[in-house]
Design an enzyme around this catalytic site. Structure first.
Site: not given
Length: 508
Positions: A180, A233
């Site tokens: 991530d 993101c």
């Protein structure tokens, strides 16, 4: 949102989205979606749905994830403190679902803080295999460790290391790796105005350089035939498709496989349609990018790193086996090696910083723990005992595997020894079930007594309310549960429940 979007960002998004840009721009006028994810280490999805005090709607890409209504405060319910669910942004639940973790896998969460995705991985492992959760920033590992403790993870290790050092210590070792990746955070602009203020036109390129190095290290740590899921993101193509295409060009043994996604995901841009994008004007969630990278199984993938099975102790490679609890403590350093940080970062009984484990006394400490297990649990956990000073962890790896790594948690923290007696740690309690303790007590979430316990108050509890195993007495350590789900320790004596809930965890 109050913060003004950067003009450079707006122009790029207009170019990427074309006629869809106005729909995208309208999402900044909307309230972000909230969600929770059920912790199946403690409770089933159906059980939580039956007990939930607030309305829940399913999230299509995560079978354990649910939307919460605007204004709901799930963090202000005792179930949150019992670790029954994790509060998580809905889109952030998608990457772990693509990782397809199976019980028994060896998994690395490379950029793990604050721990939401690690707790999701741990639930899928169901106590089998191994999870190493890492974050490069020391302060962020505190929240990471606390979340793993709150959610009852027994087979997790927390590191504070660079990806390249982890790859050097565990070459070709992990079945699945989640990245991530640190990114410019454009997908979170409507949730976090500070990210808007920090953004500059050169920010995406800066992060893309960092991501390239992380991907390279992950490839070295992955076992042949394993899977990497890369997520961000952000919307920036150079951090998403650009980073992945550059990686694939230099690692021909990897292939990007279709991410799919319950009809909710849009394909990646340009030459990488196999990737997935979550656009906030198309899904109920924030902006995300994900790519699934599959290794073809060839040993050439590990380059000159050699065979992983010769780089680590044999017991480490016993993927689905259990290392028995040793009768004697292993010799040498118990903090995970040189520069290790084996002291606790949360909960009760923190180990002094910089304190070295003492070889003498380890055997006595393990004997004290064994006595506690006989008297208070009726069984003893499997695993590798790791001592740091007077503090004991049960690790899924032998201590030698962590030598030289900055280790925040070498395993499940079970407690410490004081004056020859074993004092159980809070993370031991949060990972136990009532059936695993000689004494347990269930407090109700509905009448205020659970909140009183979580505030650290002493409670008057009649003996008949305790659940005591045959051949055990009522006096002693009690696993305190909320509606049957473990929350912490207390001591019962003569009708009074002495509260052992850690001050740093208490209800405020």
């Amino acid at each position: 949102m109050a913060a003004q979007l950067p003009s450079t960002f707006i122009e790029r998004m207009k170019e990427l989205l074309g006629t869809e840009y106005e729909q995208f721009a309208d999402t900044y006028k909307q309230t972000p979606y909230g969600g929770i994810r059920v912790n199946t280490l403690k409770i089933t999805v159906q059980e939580l749905l039956e007990r939930s005090p607030f309305e829940l709607q399913p999230i299509p890409w995560c079978p354990t994830g649910f939307y919460t209504e605007d204004g709901t405060r799930p963090g202000k319910h005792p179930y949150y403190h019992a670790g029954l669910y994790y509060i998580q942004e809905p889109s952030a639940m998608a990457p772990v679902e693509l990782l397809n973790v199976q019980p028994g896998d060896r998994v690395l969460d490379l950029c793990a803080a604050p721990g939401g995705k690690s707790t999701q991985i741990a639930a899928k492992l169901q106590g089998q295999g191994l999870l190493i959760s890492n974050d490069l920033h020391p302060e962020r590992t505190k929240a990471l460790a606390k979340n793993l403790e709150l959610y009852g993870v027994r087979n997790g290790i927390v590191l504070n290391e660079s990806p390249d050092r982890i790859a050097a210590a565990f070459p070709g070792f992990f079945d699945r790796i989640l990245i991530d990746a640190p990114c410019s955070g454009e997908g979170m602009f409507r949730k976090d105005e500070d990210m808007v203020k920090q953004w500059e036109p050169g920010t995406p390129r800066k992060y893309a350089d960092m991501q390239r190095d992380i991907l390279r290290s992950a490839a070295e740590a992955l076992t042949p035939g394993g899977t990497i899921v890369y997520s961000t993101c952000t919307f920036a193509p150079e951090e998403n498709e650009g980073s992945i295409l550059e990686f694939l060009a230099s690692h021909p043994q990897f292939t990007a496989v279709p991410a799919g996604g319950a009809g909710s995901f849009s394909p990646g841009l340009g030459e990488l349609p196999e990737a997935a994008r979550l656009w906030p004007h198309k899904v109920k969630g924030e902006g995300h990018f994900m790519a699934v990278l599959r290794h073809d199984g060839s040993s050439a993938a590990q380059g000159d790193t050699g065979n992983a099975d010769t780089a680590l102790p044999v017991s480490v490679h016993s993927k689905r086996g259990k290392a028995p609890m040793a009768a004697k403590a292993p010799g040498g350093r118990g903090d995970g090696g040189r520069g290790g940080k084996g002291g606790r970062a949360s909960g009760k009984g923190s180990a002094p910083k910089g304190r070295e484990p003492q070889g003498s006394g380890e055997e006595a400490a393990l004997a004290a723990f064994a006595e506690f297990c006989r008297e208070q649990l009726g069984w003893q956990p499997d695993g590798c005992p790791v001592m740091f000073g007077d503090h004991l962890y049960i690790s899924p790896l032998p201590k030698e595997a962590l030598d030289g790594l900055k280790t925040i948690r070498p395993g499940w923290y079970v407690g410490h020894v004081r004056s020859g007696r074993f004092i159980p740690g809070h993370p031991l309690a949060t990972a136990l079930k009532p059936s695993e303790c000689c004494r347990s007590l269930s407090l109700s979430s509905g009448n205020g007594e659970a909140v009183s316990y979580l505030k650290g108050e002493t409670l008057a509890i009649p003996e008949q309310r305790l659940s005591v195993k045959p051949e055990s007495t009522s006096k002693g350590y009690v696993l305190v549960c909320i509606d049957g789900f473990s929350a912490g320790w207390a001591k019962w004596q003569e009708g009074m429940l002495k509260n052992e809930y850690p001050a740093g965890w208490r209800w405020t």
